[in-house]
Design a protein around this motif. Structure first.
Motif, short mmCIF file in Angstrom:
data_model
loop_
_atom_site.label_atom_id
_atom_site.label_comp_id
_atom_site.label_asym_id
_atom_site.label_seq_id
_atom_site.Cartn_x
_atom_site.Cartn_y
_atom_site.Cartn_z
N ILE A 5 18.84 -45.15 1.30
CA ILE A 5 17.63 -45.97 1.41
C ILE A 5 17.08 -46.30 0.03
N LEU A 6 17.06 -45.32 -0.86
CA LEU A 6 16.55 -45.55 -2.21
C LEU A 6 17.46 -46.48 -3.01
N ILE A 7 18.76 -46.34 -2.85
CA ILE A 7 19.69 -47.25 -3.53
C ILE A 7 19.50 -48.68 -3.01
N ALA A 8 19.34 -48.82 -1.70
CA ALA A 8 19.10 -50.14 -1.12
C ALA A 8 17.78 -50.71 -1.64
N PHE A 77 1.10 -65.32 -9.75
CA PHE A 77 1.99 -64.78 -8.74
C PHE A 77 3.16 -64.04 -9.37
N SER A 78 3.78 -64.63 -10.38
CA SER A 78 4.94 -63.99 -10.99
C SER A 78 4.57 -62.68 -11.67
N ILE A 79 3.38 -62.61 -12.26
CA ILE A 79 2.95 -61.35 -12.89
C ILE A 79 2.69 -60.29 -11.83
N ARG A 80 1.99 -60.65 -10.76
CA ARG A 80 1.70 -59.67 -9.70
C ARG A 80 2.98 -59.19 -9.03
N ALA A 81 3.84 -60.13 -8.64
CA ALA A 81 5.07 -59.76 -7.94
C ALA A 81 6.01 -58.99 -8.86
N GLY A 82 6.12 -59.41 -10.10
CA GLY A 82 6.98 -58.71 -11.06
C GLY A 82 6.51 -57.29 -11.30
N THR A 83 5.20 -57.10 -11.43
CA THR A 83 4.65 -55.76 -11.63
C THR A 83 4.93 -54.88 -10.42
N ALA A 84 4.71 -55.41 -9.22
CA ALA A 84 4.97 -54.63 -8.01
C ALA A 84 6.44 -54.25 -7.90
N LEU A 85 7.32 -55.17 -8.21
CA LEU A 85 8.75 -54.87 -8.11
C LEU A 85 9.19 -53.86 -9.17
N VAL A 86 8.65 -53.95 -10.37
CA VAL A 86 9.01 -52.99 -11.41
C VAL A 86 8.50 -51.60 -11.04
N VAL A 87 7.31 -51.51 -10.46
CA VAL A 87 6.79 -50.21 -10.01
C VAL A 87 7.68 -49.65 -8.90
N CYS A 88 8.04 -50.50 -7.94
CA CYS A 88 8.93 -50.06 -6.85
C CYS A 88 10.28 -49.61 -7.39
N LEU A 89 10.81 -50.36 -8.32
CA LEU A 89 12.10 -50.03 -8.93
C LEU A 89 12.02 -48.70 -9.67
N THR A 90 10.93 -48.49 -10.40
CA THR A 90 10.75 -47.24 -11.14
C THR A 90 10.62 -46.05 -10.19
N LEU A 91 9.87 -46.23 -9.12
CA LEU A 91 9.71 -45.15 -8.15
C LEU A 91 11.04 -44.80 -7.48
N CYS A 92 11.77 -45.82 -7.05
CA CYS A 92 13.07 -45.56 -6.41
C CYS A 92 14.03 -44.89 -7.38
N GLY A 93 14.08 -45.37 -8.60
CA GLY A 93 14.97 -44.78 -9.61
C GLY A 93 14.54 -43.37 -9.96
N GLY A 94 13.24 -43.13 -10.07
CA GLY A 94 12.74 -41.78 -10.38
C GLY A 94 13.07 -40.79 -9.28
N VAL A 95 12.86 -41.18 -8.05
CA VAL A 95 13.17 -40.28 -6.93
C VAL A 95 14.67 -40.02 -6.88
N LEU A 96 15.47 -41.04 -7.11
CA LEU A 96 16.93 -40.85 -7.12
C LEU A 96 17.36 -39.89 -8.23
N MET A 97 16.76 -40.01 -9.41
CA MET A 97 17.11 -39.14 -10.52
C MET A 97 16.76 -37.69 -10.25
N TYR A 98 15.57 -37.46 -9.74
CA TYR A 98 15.10 -36.09 -9.55
C TYR A 98 15.53 -35.50 -8.23
N ASN A 99 16.06 -36.30 -7.32
CA ASN A 99 16.49 -35.81 -6.03
C ASN A 99 17.92 -35.30 -6.04
N ARG A 100 18.70 -35.69 -7.03
CA ARG A 100 20.11 -35.28 -7.06
C ARG A 100 20.28 -33.95 -7.68
#
Length: 100
Positions: A5-8, A77-100
């Motif tokens: 799920i996190l990789i997706a 719009f691009s600033i708001r959406a880009g910020t939200a996606l970068v935060v989501c990407l960071t959270l998913c990557g962080g959980v993946l790093m610390y979950n393994r």
């Protein structure tokens, strides 16, 4: 299961950032070119403050209101959406790093 799920989620966030990049190039830069050709000048404060934009800039350029509004809305719009996606990407990557 959580890893899949996190990789997706990470892949979807990367794709979202790519889509935003193409959106900005297509829509916002098109309006930007029109504004540059007509020598419309305003500051970044006008982009983020709608009231200031409507008070100071739109009355100066009544024939270019559509392009000015398209440009400012696209940038916000691009600033708001880009910020939200970068935060989501960071959270998913962080959980993946610390979950393994």
């Amino acid at each position: 299961m959580l890893d899949n799920i996190l990789i997706a989620g990470t892949i979807i966030c990367f794709a979202g950032i790519l889509v935003i990049t193409f959106y900005v190039r297509w829509k916002v830069f098109g309006a930007y070119q029109v504004l540059v050709r007509n020598r419309v000048e305003f500051e970044s404060a006008h982009i983020f403050d709608q009231a200031l934009l409507k008070e100071e800039i739109l009355p100066k350029y009544p024939n270019l209101q559509k392009e000015i509004l398209t440009f400012t809305k696209g940038i916000r719009f691009s600033i708001r959406a880009g910020t939200a996606l970068v935060v989501c990407l960071t959270l998913c990557g962080g959980v993946l790093m610390y979950n393994r």
